[in-house]
Scaffold this active site. Structure first.
Site, PDB file in Angstrom:
ATOM      1  N   ASP A 163       0.837  -1.211   0.000  1.00  0.00           N
ATOM      2  CA  ASP A 163       0.000   0.000   0.000  1.00  0.00           C
ATOM      3  C   ASP A 163       0.865   1.252   0.000  1.00  0.00           C
ATOM      4  OD1 ASP A 163      -2.586   1.476   0.288  1.00  0.00           O
ATOM      5  OD2 ASP A 163      -1.559   2.159   2.092  1.00  0.00           O
ATOM      6  N   LYS A 189      -4.481  -1.730   5.917  1.00  0.00           N
ATOM      7  CA  LYS A 189      -3.653  -1.199   7.009  1.00  0.00           C
ATOM      8  C   LYS A 189      -4.321  -1.427   8.365  1.00  0.00           C
ATOM      9  CE  LYS A 189      -3.401   2.625   4.716  1.00  0.00           C
ATOM     10  NZ  LYS A 189      -3.184   3.867   4.015  1.00  0.00           N
TER      11      LYS A 189
HETATM   12  N1  URA Z   1      -6.424   7.074   2.921  1.00  0.00           N
HETATM   13  C1  URA Z   1      -5.726   5.921   2.692  1.00  0.00           C
HETATM   14  O1  URA Z   1      -5.062   5.396   3.578  1.00  0.00           O
HETATM   15  N2  URA Z   1      -5.810   5.373   1.471  1.00  0.00           N
HETATM   16  C2  URA Z   1      -6.525   5.894   0.465  1.00  0.00           C
HETATM   17  O2  URA Z   1      -6.555   5.334  -0.613  1.00  0.00           O
HETATM   18  C3  URA Z   1      -7.241   7.109   0.717  1.00  0.00           C
HETATM   19  C4  URA Z   1      -7.173   7.673   1.952  1.00  0.00           C
END
Ligand code: URA
Length: 432
Positions: A163, A189
């Protein structure tokens, strides 16, 4: 081994990919075997074609598998709660929610992000506090939650590395605002971060990724489903981001506002959102309470000073100086005054966010340095009556030219009307 180009082509043409195919793409990208340009093309295909629910689950699972996970529940032997926002202007909610929830006796552990574009990031705000360390090891993170009740840190390098890379890529390829990509990014996450229950603040409006309530509901539903599959309890608050949250926009200014809120002197909309988030977090916790009693406890933690005392302990535990006088102050102040009398009918969040960004409060590229002192304080908000010449906002700047540019932009963010606008609440809906 799959050929990434084939998968991009199939997604471009609107076909559904198998879970193994998505996994190979994500893990290949995370190890560097698949280059940025192919993932960028894939994200653009997803942006236009979307992902099915099954593909979104596969993407989330693959991102989690790209790194380590933390099991906070086993490490602490307690139910741990967390909160996350989809991002907005003036959104310092976690900074006030964390100490209140922890002062009520509920462990709060959170990995936060940095701001990019017009939205601010909790880590950048915390770094305006001299000495504050956002990089703790996973062991230090757990230990601090155990001893202080609260830790907010940056995402560790081992947690969902896919990510980290993908978000940076999406940010510069206009592929952030897609429901599946946002849901997978946030929930991977949150699931890997190991809390048991989470309150998600899904922002809606001008300053948010989701511009309409319909889109926000779609994102909330997807995140709820991802949470359910992972055994995580999730409540989504859909909240107003048509105007900045609270008054302060800019890192040290927002820290001051969070501390004032912990003293019971916060702006009404921000205080309302903080109390709503705390009420839901306490109801989800192992305290055995409900939202009504949770809210009363949160209010008591503010009025008896325990939330503020927890703030001081938390900031000191992470190496920071909790004294407000330690925060940086911008050398130049400029006032934005009303050109006519009336009611504030609109205060555009994006315009204020971009003005703060241009002052130096945010980054245009990942490597920009932030000026923690600068920003905007919106003294008048939607619905307020103003007389000609009243101060609408204050600009905190490094120099006069940047202050003057920001003053023009902030003045344009304000719209005045003869009568008051329809009153709205900061919490628009709750989805569970
Ligand atoms: N916050 C995140 O962690 N990811 C996204 O894609 C958008 C906002």
């Amino acid at each position: 081994m799959i050929r990434p180009a084939e998968l991009i082509e199939r997604k471009r043409d609107g076909h559904e990919l198998a879970a193994e195919e998505i996994e190979e793409l994500v893990l290949g990208y995370s190890t560097g075997d698949i280059p940025d340009y192919q993932l960028a093309a894939f994200c653009m295909a997803v942006y236009f074609r979307g992902l099915t629910a099954a593909e979104t689950f596969a993407l989330t699972d693959a991102m989690i598998r790209s790194g380590e996970t933390i099991d906070l529940h086993s490490a602490l032997g307690r139910k741990v709660v967390d909160k996350h926002s989809t991002g907005g202007v003036g959104d310092k909610t976690s900074l006030a929610v964390g100490p209140i929830v922890a002062a009520c006796g509920v462990p709060f552990g959170k990995m936060s992000g940095r701001g990019l574009g017009h939205t601010g990031g909790t880590l950048d705000k915390l770094e305006s506090i001299p000495g504050f360390r956002v990089e703790l090891t996973a062991d230090e993170f757990v230990e601090q939650i155990r001893t202080v009740g609260l830790a907010i840190i940056g995402q560790t390098a081992d947690l969902v590395p896919a990510d980290k890379r993908l978000y940076g890529l999406r940010d510069v390829t206009a592929t952030v605002d897609n429901v599946s990509l946002i849901a997978a990014s946030i929930m991977s996450k949150k699931i890997a971060g190991g809390a048991d229950a989470i309150v998600l603040d899904v922002k809606v409006g001008d300053g948010a990724f989701m511009k309409s309530l319909g889109e926000a509901r779609e994102l909330a539903d997807m995140m709820l489903e991802l949470g359910r599959r992972a055994g995580l309890e999730v409540v989504c608050l859909l909240t107003d981001m048509e105007q900045p949250l609270g008054r302060a926009v800019g890192n040290a200014l927002e820290i001051r506002e969070a501390v004032r809120t912990l003293r019971g002197e916060g702006p009404p909309d921000f205080t309302e959102l903080v109390l709503a988030a705390c009420a839901h977090l306490l109801a989800l916790s192992d305290l055995g309470t409900d939202e009504g009693r949770g809210r009363t406890r949160a209010e008591a933690a503010i009025s008896d000073g325990s939330a503020l005392a927890l703030w001081d302990r938390w900031i000191a535990a992470q190496g920071g100086d909790p004294a407000e006088s330690a925060l940086p102050q911008a050398p130049v102040r400029h006032e934005v005054r009303a050109g006519a009398s009336g009611f504030v009918s609109r205060l555009g969040a994006i315009r204020v966010g971009v003005a703060a960004l241009d002052l130096g409060a945010g980054r245009r590229t990942k490597d920009d340095r932030i000026d923690h002192a600068v920003g905007v304080v919106c003294l008048r908000k939607r619905g307020d009556a103003v007389a000609e010449g009243d101060v609408l906002a204050q600009i905190h700047a490094r120099d006069d030219p940047s202050a003057e540019r920001a003053a023009v932009a902030v003045a344009e963010a304000y719209e005045l009307a003869a009568g008051p606008p329809q009153p709205t609440s900061v919490v628009l809906d709750v989805v569970r």
